[in-house]
Design a protein around this motif. Structure first.
Motif, PDB file in Angstrom:
ATOM      1  N   LEU A 616       0.862  -1.178   0.000  1.00 36.09           N
ATOM      2  CA  LEU A 616       0.000   0.000   0.000  1.00 36.09           C
ATOM      3  C   LEU A 616       0.898   1.227   0.000  1.00 36.09           C
ATOM      4  CD1 LEU A 616      -2.894   1.199   0.345  1.00 36.09           C
ATOM      5  CD2 LEU A 616      -2.488   1.128   2.811  1.00 36.09           C
ATOM      6  N   VAL A 617       0.711   2.114  -0.972  1.00 40.17           N
ATOM      7  CA  VAL A 617       1.579   3.286  -1.099  1.00 40.17           C
ATOM      8  C   VAL A 617       0.730   4.550  -1.211  1.00 40.17           C
ATOM      9  CG1 VAL A 617       3.361   1.930  -2.275  1.00 40.17           C
ATOM     10  CG2 VAL A 617       1.715   3.242  -3.645  1.00 40.17           C
ATOM     11  N   LEU A 618       1.381   5.679  -0.945  1.00 39.83           N
ATOM     12  CA  LEU A 618       0.790   6.995  -1.179  1.00 39.83           C
ATOM     13  C   LEU A 618       1.697   7.728  -2.155  1.00 39.83           C
ATOM     14  CD1 LEU A 618      -1.219   9.331  -0.438  1.00 39.83           C
ATOM     15  CD2 LEU A 618       0.480  10.039   1.265  1.00 39.83           C
ATOM     16  N   THR A 619       1.158   8.151  -3.295  1.00 36.45           N
ATOM     17  CA  THR A 619       1.974   8.860  -4.281  1.00 36.45           C
ATOM     18  C   THR A 619       2.005  10.350  -3.954  1.00 36.45           C
ATOM     19  OG1 THR A 619       0.162   9.383  -5.792  1.00 36.45           O
ATOM     20  CG2 THR A 619       1.187   7.213  -6.027  1.00 36.45           C
ATOM     21  N   GLN A 620       2.945  11.052  -4.572  1.00 34.28           N
ATOM     22  CA  GLN A 620       3.033  12.489  -4.331  1.00 34.28           C
ATOM     23  C   GLN A 620       1.823  13.222  -4.910  1.00 34.28           C
ATOM     24  OE1 GLN A 620       6.591  12.390  -7.346  1.00 34.28           O
ATOM     25  NE2 GLN A 620       6.298  14.502  -6.731  1.00 34.28           N
ATOM     26  N   ASP A 621       1.012  12.518  -5.747  1.00 34.96           N
ATOM     27  CA  ASP A 621      -0.236  13.101  -6.255  1.00 34.96           C
ATOM     28  C   ASP A 621      -1.421  12.818  -5.331  1.00 34.96           C
ATOM     29  OD1 ASP A 621       1.053  14.038  -8.557  1.00 34.96           O
ATOM     30  OD2 ASP A 621       0.831  12.089  -9.537  1.00 34.96           O
ATOM     31  N   ARG A 622      -1.113  12.281  -4.115  1.00 34.39           N
ATOM     32  CA  ARG A 622      -2.112  12.030  -3.052  1.00 34.39           C
ATOM     33  C   ARG A 622      -2.996  10.820  -3.313  1.00 34.39           C
ATOM     34  NH1 ARG A 622      -4.431  18.160  -2.045  1.00 34.39           N
ATOM     35  NH2 ARG A 622      -2.435  19.251  -2.188  1.00 34.39           N
ATOM     36  N   TRP A 623      -2.615   9.981  -4.246  1.00 37.44           N
ATOM     37  CA  TRP A 623      -3.387   8.744  -4.457  1.00 37.44           C
ATOM     38  C   TRP A 623      -2.861   7.672  -3.518  1.00 37.44           C
ATOM     39  CZ3 TRP A 623      -1.702   3.851  -6.074  1.00 37.44           C
ATOM     40  CH2 TRP A 623      -2.727   2.929  -6.338  1.00 37.44           C
ATOM     41  N   ALA A 624      -3.756   6.991  -2.813  1.00 41.78           N
ATOM     42  CA  ALA A 624      -3.376   5.891  -1.933  1.00 41.78           C
ATOM     43  C   ALA A 624      -4.005   4.607  -2.451  1.00 41.78           C
ATOM     44  CB  ALA A 624      -3.828   6.170  -0.502  1.00 41.78           C
ATOM     45  N   GLY A 625      -3.206   3.595  -2.593  1.00 44.03           N
ATOM     46  CA  GLY A 625      -3.707   2.306  -3.074  1.00 44.03           C
ATOM     47  C   GLY A 625      -2.576   1.316  -3.183  1.00 44.03           C
ATOM     48  N   ARG A 626      -2.924   0.110  -3.601  1.00 41.61           N
ATOM     49  CA  ARG A 626      -1.905  -0.935  -3.699  1.00 41.61           C
ATOM     50  C   ARG A 626      -1.318  -0.984  -5.109  1.00 41.61           C
ATOM     51  NH1 ARG A 626      -1.478  -3.583   0.862  1.00 41.61           N
ATOM     52  NH2 ARG A 626      -3.249  -3.539   2.319  1.00 41.61           N
ATOM     53  N   VAL A 627      -0.011  -1.159  -5.165  1.00 40.05           N
ATOM     54  CA  VAL A 627       0.665  -1.346  -6.445  1.00 40.05           C
ATOM     55  C   VAL A 627       1.111  -2.798  -6.537  1.00 40.05           C
ATOM     56  CG1 VAL A 627       1.443   1.040  -6.726  1.00 40.05           C
ATOM     57  CG2 VAL A 627       2.853  -0.546  -5.428  1.00 40.05           C
ATOM     58  N   SER A 628       1.300  -3.267  -7.739  1.00 41.41           N
ATOM     59  CA  SER A 628       1.673  -4.664  -7.956  1.00 41.41           C
ATOM     60  C   SER A 628       2.939  -4.730  -8.800  1.00 41.41           C
ATOM     61  CB  SER A 628       0.537  -5.394  -8.669  1.00 41.41           C
ATOM     62  OG  SER A 628       0.454  -4.945 -10.001  1.00 41.41           O
ATOM     63  N   PRO A 629       3.555  -5.893  -8.899  1.00 40.52           N
ATOM     64  CA  PRO A 629       4.747  -6.010  -9.744  1.00 40.52           C
ATOM     65  C   PRO A 629       4.507  -5.572 -11.187  1.00 40.52           C
ATOM     66  CG  PRO A 629       4.542  -7.938  -8.326  1.00 40.52           C
ATOM     67  CD  PRO A 629       3.302  -7.129  -8.120  1.00 40.52           C
TER      68      PRO A 629
END
Length: 933
Positions: A616-629
């Motif tokens: 689970l990550v938060l991007t600098q654009d304020r989106w929070a969600g899970r990233v995958s390979p």
């Protein structure tokens, strides 16, 4: 104004019709509107005793004919005067079954008929509901009727009419065969009413119906009750696609539209045309078309709402709603907002509050209150039902939908918008067919509400108005049979009529009917191709040497290069997985590509031990969600570390804003000095590839100055040879093809003990005959080998899920499983599948689909009582979390199979008991609501 003589003549005609068709006259009096010509013609054929096939556009009123069959069945019920001697009149025993392809349509039609005839006269039978099943009129899904026919159900006694709504579903490659099974196996005394969308081969389908059902009238109507106007939106300008109806018939695009799009393309090629908004074109000159909020606002200003905007992507539908909310769109009045909230709150009371938060309830409600919603298969079923109800009531004004809505319940709009003319079909991006275009745009124009409907195609550089004109003007929607014998069908047929009669029944299918008709044309095509191949060979001949040999080297090199590229992709994926597994909370990484490209901080490493890592990550654009390979074309590299508050709430906009500012404050470059993309490193030289290239350079034809010209002809010949070989196989396989397939299936079932050597159905065969799933034989083998005995309820749910689940897209690596009994049971299932597949390959049969392990963890955790958030996060999905709608749909299929196991005579008492416990464990929360809905 007609003359008195004309009015008198019309009255005489009406009186004559009333005396000739008294039932129709009686039925029409209660309708409240005049019948269209095609409706009257079909109903008259039905009253004469003929079967009928009705083909008409969406919204034309085909179902009136089906309702007339219901009326005919109910005429002369037991309250009529008794016949001579006090006997019950024969008409009193007549029944009508009304079949639909999906449960939602069955539920809708049941309520319609109850409103008209009363609850005591109408029943409902679907996989989820059984209401008044002995009623004279029963609405059901087509599979329920098929199962009745095989079981010889007593409910079939007195059946006089069967209405098959949406009969064109027989072209569906997964379920279409059920429609043919029903049509073939219905008793001869039953009158069949087939209702279909407009298809181009209605006469062919009717010819087949005559051969298997007897007299069948064909009624085809191309007339739309609400005229449809076609438009194109180019930037901010809306154009009519055709100048008038005559131009539409000739496919002549409006000259002004052609001129404007040509000018726009010219400006783009000169570097102009860069208006504001996100880019929508993916190839060719850069084009920034109208943004979605502007499109909705434009439709609102022009009085074209309510509208359905087809986007063909689940993520695109959700993003469209968010874009409209961000733009401040509000399409509803305060009174409408209050009614929307009342409806929503009344429908979600059974769903736990913590689950609503996970499902994005508040964002969804915000969109609804503004008159905006998404509609796709990934949504929770109750959310979709609410959207449908609010849209039909005119409270939701704009729905962003995938094409599945076009196949659903009655949900017409004033306007339909197509954002693109390309959709993903599960394997590749393909152009919409004329039939699909007709079906999607057929939603536009509400009968009795709108004077006209409107279809709008959004222009982009890849969209040629002439191509759109061809789609809009063509009514080619040919019906193609998808029927093929299955193991379950084989034992049921042999058990009910015997092997030889069963073989004859299969040869009477629509699939065989079409196959036999097509062989002549295929044989002619093979002959033409053979002559062309010879001509291509002459053009490819080279005086330097054997060009066939040289070209074979080129093909071998290309194949080897592709194999090496695939291998490199697998290695890159493994490196990305390993790097994500090492991440810790607070690590700042760079997502190299995709929609979330840029810097991100890790909030939760999510190394839970199942499937691939999805932090689970938060991007600098304020989106929070899970990233995958799949988001990482190169391994994730830790660039810095920042402190993440201990109880950080990623659902809080303020918390996201503050932490995103810290990420940006690291001073790291968003793209790392280069755009994300595939690495271009050259792998170590492959020995076999070097050898092939050396042979190529040393070949005499390599020095030919016309080498590339010869190669082009050789490539054309190679493709045509491949196509011709396929045609030959189709010719040789079509004549009697279904009967041959049936013989091979019978041989396999006999060898495995489901049929005796004398052709009788064994106990194992009777068990197989009551298993209704795509992997029927594999399920039967698992029961016979006791693969699922001894499992707990949650373990059983996980183990059986592998035979029903099918991922939307292929995933390279195998999904992980709960350790212990589940893993052992699945390994045994895979072993049995391997044995079955080997038997099928040896006999030339289509292979049973390989078990898919991707749903084992979610259903296992859910059956153990874990929270919905954890369950959805454990899905083996490429795009991160499993959508709630997908989870509910697959869980329902697991419950359906568990229900079959609980009733199976081939299952041990212990397994039957465990299956019932597993059903109870799964039917909670969002599943419990769906069960009762």
């Amino acid at each position: 104004m007609s003359s008195p003589a004309e009015r008198y003549a019309a009255a005489r005609r009406r009186a004559a019709q009333a005396s000739e068709f008294p039932a129709l006259d009686e039925f029409a009096l209660d309708l409240g509107f005049d019948l269209d010509d095609f409706q009257r013609e079909a109903c008259q054929s039905l009253e004469r005793g003929s079967g009928v096939l009705v083909c008409a556009p969406t919204g034309a009123g085909k179902t009136v004919v089906g309702e007339f069959a219901v009326h005919l069945a109910l005429r002369g019920r037991p309250d009529d005067p008794p016949a001579a001697g006090g006997a019950t009149p024969p008409t009193a025993r007549r029944k009508c079954f009304y079949t639909t392809p999906i449960k939602a349509l069955s539920n809708q039609k049941y309520h319609d008929l109850v409103d008209r005839y009363g609850a005591e006269q109408v029943g409902l039978l679907t996989g989820d509901n059984a209401i008044n099943g002995d009623a004279p009129v029963v609405v059901m899904t087509t599979e329920v009727l098929r199962n009745m026919l095989y079981a010889g159900s007593s409910t079939l006694q007195g059946l006089a009419y069967v209405v098959m709504d949406e009969v064109h579903y027989l072209a569906d490659r997964f379920r279409g065969g059920v429609w043919e099974e029903v049509i073939i196996h219905l008793p001869e005394s039953v009158t069949l009413v087939s209702l279909s969308a407009t298809v181009s081969n209605a006469e062919e389908f009717a010819d087949w119906l005559v051969t298997v059902r007897g007299e069948t009238a064909v009624v085809v109507s191309e007339h739309r009750p609400v005229p449809l106007w076609q438009h194109m939106l180019v930037g901010k300008r809306m154009f009519d696609l055709f100048h008038d109806a005559d131009a539409a018939r000739k496919h002549d695009v409006h000259p002004e539209l052609l001129r404007y799009t040509r000018d726009t393309m010219r400006r783009l090629e000169l570097g102009e045309g860069r208006s504001a908004g996100p880019g929508s074109g993916r190839r060719g000159p850069r084009w920034r078309g109208p943004i979605r909020p502007d499109i909705v606002d434009r439709l609102d200003r022009e009085g074209l709402l309510p509208a359905i905007l087809f986007i063909f992507s689940r993520a695109g539908c959700a993003a469209a709603v968010q874009q409209c909310l961000a733009a401040g769109l509000r399409l509803t009045s305060p009174e409408e907002r209050a009614e929307i909230r009342r409806v929503v709150e009344s429908r979600v009371t059974a769903i736990p509050g913590e689950d609503l938060t996970v499902l994005g309830y508040w964002e969804w409600l915000d969109g609804l209150e503004r008159g905006l919603a998404a509609h796709h298969a990934g949504m929770l079923p109750v959310f979709k039902e609410v959207v449908e109800e609010l849209f039909v009531r005119g409270l939701v004004k704009a729905v962003f939908a995938t094409e599945t809505l076009a196949l659903g319940i009655n949900m017409p709009a004033r306007c339909v918008v197509l954002e693109r003319l390309v959709k993903y079909n599960g394997e590749a991006h393909v152009d919409l067919t004329p039939g699909e275009y007709t079906q999607l745009t057929g939603r536009a124009g509400r009968r009795g509400i709108d004077v006209e409907g409107h279809a709008v195609v959004v222009w982009s550089p890849e969209t040629d108005p002439r191509h759109v004109a061809g789609l809009a003007s063509t009514r080619t929607y040919p019906l193609r049979s998808s029927f093929r014998p299955s193991y379950n069908m084989a034992v049921n047929l042999v058990g009910s009529v015997g092997a030889e009669p069963a073989r004859a029944l299969l040869e009477s299918s629509f699939a065989q009917f079409q196959a036999d008709r097509s062989v002549v044309g295929l044989a002619r095509q093979v002959q033409r191709n053979t002559e062309t191949i010879e001509a291509y060979g002459a053009e490819a001949a080279c005086h330097h040497g054997d060009f066939d040999e040289y070209f074979a080297l080129r093909v071998a090199i290309a194949d080897r290069e592709k194999a090496i590229a695939r291998q490199g992709q697998t290695q890159r994926k493994a490196a990305a997985v390993a790097s994500l597994e090492r991440l810790r909370i607070g690590d700042v990484i760079r997502v190299p590509s995709g929609r979330r490209a840029g810097l991100a901080v890790v909030l939760d490493p999510a190394t839970g031990g199942f499937g691939e890592p999805r932090p689970l990550v938060l991007t600098q654009d304020r989106w929070a969600g899970r990233v995958s390979p799949g988001d990482f074309t190169t391994p994730a590299e830790v660039l810095a570390r920042i402190r993440v508050p201990k109880h950080f709430n990623h659902r809080s906009p303020g918390a996201r804003r503050d932490l995103a500012a810290e990420v940006s404050g690291t001073g790291l470059d968003r793209h790392g000095g280069r755009r994300g993309g595939r690495s271009r490193q050259t792998p170590g030289e492959d020995h076999r590839l070097s050898q092939l290239r050396s042979e190529l350079r040393n070949h005499p034809c390599h020095a030919c100055p016309e080498r590339e010209e010869h190669a082009r002809w050789a490539e054309r010949r190679r493709r045509l040879e491949r196509d011709t070989d396929e045609l030959r196989e189709r010719v040789s396989g079509r004549t009697g093809s279904l009967a041959r397939t049936f013989d091979r299936i019978v041989a396999l079932l006999t060898e495995r003990g489901y049929l005796g050597r004398d052709g009788a159905v064994t106990d194992a065969g009777r068990m197989l005959g009551r298993i209704w799933t795509e992997a029927d034989l594999l399920v039967a083998e698992c029961l016979r080998r006791r693969v699922w005995d001894g499992l707990s309820p949650a373990e059983l749910a996980a183990a059986v899920s592998v035979v029903v689940f099918e991922a939307r897209r292929d995933v390279d690596e195998r999904a992980s499983l709960p350790r212990g009994p589940v893993s052992d049971a699945v390994d045994e299932t895979l072993k049995l599948w391997g044995e079955i597949e080997a038997d099928e390959a040896a006999r030339g049969l289509t292979a049973t689909r390989e078990p898919d392990l991707g749903f084992a963890w979610p259903v296992y955790r859910w059956a153990r009582g874990e929270a919905l958030a954890k369950v959805l996060g454990s899905g083996h999905e490429i795009d991160g979390e499993m959508p709630a709608g997908d989870f509910v749909r697959w869980a329902r299929q697991v419950v359906d199979l568990l229900g079959q196991l609980s009733d199976s005579g081939g299952a041990s008492p212990e397994l039957r008991s465990t299956a019932r416990q597993a059903i109870a464990a799964i039917n909670r929360g969002v599943l419990a609501y769906h069960t009762s809905a």
